[in-house]
Scaffold this active site. Structure first.
Site, mmCIF file in Angstrom:
data_model
loop_
_atom_site.group_PDB
_atom_site.id
_atom_site.type_symbol
_atom_site.label_atom_id
_atom_site.label_comp_id
_atom_site.label_asym_id
_atom_site.label_seq_id
_atom_site.Cartn_x
_atom_site.Cartn_y
_atom_site.Cartn_z
ATOM 1 N N LYS A 83 0.850 -1.190 0.000
ATOM 2 C CA LYS A 83 0.000 0.000 0.000
ATOM 3 C C LYS A 83 0.885 1.239 0.000
ATOM 4 O O LYS A 83 1.910 1.283 0.698
ATOM 5 C CB LYS A 83 -0.903 -0.029 1.232
ATOM 6 C CG LYS A 83 -1.928 1.093 1.323
ATOM 7 C CD LYS A 83 -2.846 0.877 2.521
ATOM 8 C CE LYS A 83 -3.890 1.967 2.663
ATOM 9 N NZ LYS A 83 -4.818 1.704 3.789
ATOM 10 N N SER A 161 -9.536 1.573 3.036
ATOM 11 C CA SER A 161 -8.726 2.443 2.184
ATOM 12 C C SER A 161 -7.633 1.684 1.442
ATOM 13 O O SER A 161 -6.945 2.239 0.595
ATOM 14 C CB SER A 161 -8.092 3.553 3.033
ATOM 15 O OG SER A 161 -7.141 3.034 3.963
ATOM 16 N N SER A 185 -9.941 -0.882 7.150
ATOM 17 C CA SER A 185 -9.289 -0.671 5.857
ATOM 18 C C SER A 185 -8.511 -1.862 5.320
ATOM 19 O O SER A 185 -8.065 -1.830 4.183
ATOM 20 C CB SER A 185 -8.358 0.547 5.930
ATOM 21 O OG SER A 185 -9.122 1.717 6.105
#
Length: 475
Positions: A83, A161, A185
């Site tokens: 990420k 996210s 997330s």
């Protein structure tokens, strides 16, 4: 010559076996996934940066080491994605924000360094919601790469996210990825994309080098094809770190790390003790409800199931207050500098201003109540290996609609708010599909430090189901 067409959806153990049998090299496997990232990554808005040169160099080093007899473990030579809130020396780290797309941080996050030490090969920085969703986004288009698109249906959201890791793993663009969770997330995109995602106990994994949203609630964890893969990755990244004073002092090892059993096999034959919460089925879609009930029948084959009630405490209010206050401190400069007006989602440009006005007493009271939550929830869970609940209320919704039009509030029980406020580990695995072809998930929540218990339970579930073997219709 290795059959590259079969690499995409193999587990870490299966790829590792091919490397050690001589059926494939890390360079072959890495180049295959790099091509998928370059070709298919944009189709899912899943990739910020493909690290081709670095990846091939790391893959060649992995091959050379294996030939010389140096074996770093099951992640040796295995590609992965991170990420884009994890710092990577020499590679931009955007935090999902367009105006930071060229931001360079002159160090590697501890997680990146530990994966390199384990021999894993960094192939890509993966997309995320801008600033990890801290500014209050309400629809899917809240990232410099555009809305995260679901691996099973690109008209639907991949979840946030950690949007890129969710769709990239599900679509076979990388074997595993590292995501982050403050409140949902990791588990949300894992559930929506039909993969396994593990939120570790708070402090289990060092957050040094990761963008801070909420210092006392941020967690880093693996997103993989199976629960077993999650255990293998966590085994490599967990442990104390002098660079992160909030990291737990004790080392952690995955109980199944040396197991030679096939993917998902439990290998213990023991009986588990599970708990369920009183689920308000009116808040679930019919398919989520049906798949959850079917999952409970599977769980009864290797464990007892009791129904429990969590103590009556303001879990969601406490979690949201802490996040809002800590975000306003961690990212306050984005607001006061005016950079907030450069964000993609319109509501992100103004949604965080109110956080600056929250009274200090509200934050202090939330922290005080969190201490009570930790004690009382731990007491409620002390007799159980895991609490099992639906991961989310719904399957993924359309990117053309605001979340309020389809999400039903994201969470199906108070377990999500309670677990994140208390810093408890959680793991989601796929448990079926809806009539529209989208995945649903089953969540295992454990006591603090109880990752091995929930991994063992999820492995047992996956040994008796085949949902994790399903793959989306991608090339």
């Amino acid at each position: 010559m290795a059959d590259k067409s079969s690499f995409a959806f193999l587990t870490i153990r299966e790829l590792a076996a091919r490397l050690r049998s001589g059926d494939a090299t890390s360079v072959q496997i890495t180049d295959y996934f790099l091509q998928r990232l370059e070709k298919l990554g944009p189709a899912y808005n899943a990739v910020v940066t493909v690290t081709r040169d670095l990846a091939l160099a790391q893959a060649k080093q992995s091959d050379d080491e294996l030939k010389s007899g140096k074996d770093r473990g099951l992640l040796h030579g295995i590609p992965y994605g991170a990420k884009d809130l994890l710092a990577t020396r020499g590679i931009p780290t955007s935090w999902g924000a367009l105006h930071l797309k060229d931001q360079l941080i002159d160090e590697d996050a501890t997680v990146i360094a530990r994966l390199r030490a384990a021999g894993a090969v960094l192939c890509a920085k993966l997309s995320m919601v801008e600033f990890a969703g801290g500014f209050g986004y309400r629809q899917a288009n809240a990232s410099l790469t555009g809305p995260g698109l679901n691996a099973w249906d690109k008209t639907c959201w991949s979840g946030g996210s950690s949007s890129g890791p969710g769709s990239a793993v599900a679509a076979g663009l990388v074997p595993f990825a590292i995501g982050s969770e403050t409140w949902g997330s990791i588990l949300t995109p894992s559930c929506y994309n039909g993969i396994a995602g593990l939120r570790p106990t708070y402090g289990r994994v060092s957050r040094h080098g990761a963008m801070a949203l909420s210092w006392t609630m941020d967690k880093l964890g693996p997103m993989c094809r199976t629960a077993d893969d999650c255990g293998l990755v966590l085994n490599a990244i967990a442990g104390p770190d002098s660079l992160d004073p909030t990291s737990l002092p004790a080392a952690w090892n995955y109980a199944g790390s040396d197991r030679s059993a096939p993917q998902g096999a439990d290998g213990t034959g023991r009986q588990f003790r599970f708990a369920t919460l009183d689920v308000d089925f009116t808040k679930l879609t019919a398919d989520v409800q049906a798949n959850y009930k079917n999952s409970l029948e599977v769980m009864k084959k290797f464990g007892t199931i009791d129904s429990i009630t969590l103590p009556d405490l303001p879990y969601n209010v406490v979690a949201s207050t802490i996040i809002s206050c800590e975000m306003s401190a961690a990212l306050g400069d984005v607001i006061t500098s005016g950079d907030v007006w450069k964000l993609t989602a319109p509501e992100d440009r103004w949604g965080a201003f109110s956080n600056l006005l929250i009274p200090a007493r509200d934050y202090i009271n939330a922290l005080r109540i969190r201490g009570r939550i930790q004690k009382e929830v731990d007491q409620a869970l002390k007799d159980y290996d895991a609490v099992i609940t639906p991961t989310l209320n719904t399957e993924a919704g359309p990117i053309s609609q605001n979340f309020s039009q389809w999400s039903r509030g994201y969470v199906s029980t108070e377990m999500s708010g309670a677990a994140n406020a208390a810093g408890l580990p959680g793991l989601t695995v796929p448990n079926g599909f809806g009539t529209g072809g989208l995945p649903t998930g089953l969540e295992f929540t454990g006591r603090a430090f109880g990752e091995n218990a929930i991994l063992e339970a999820a492995n047992a579930f996956q040994s008796k189901t085949s949902w994790h073997l399903k793959t989306p219709p991608v090339g």
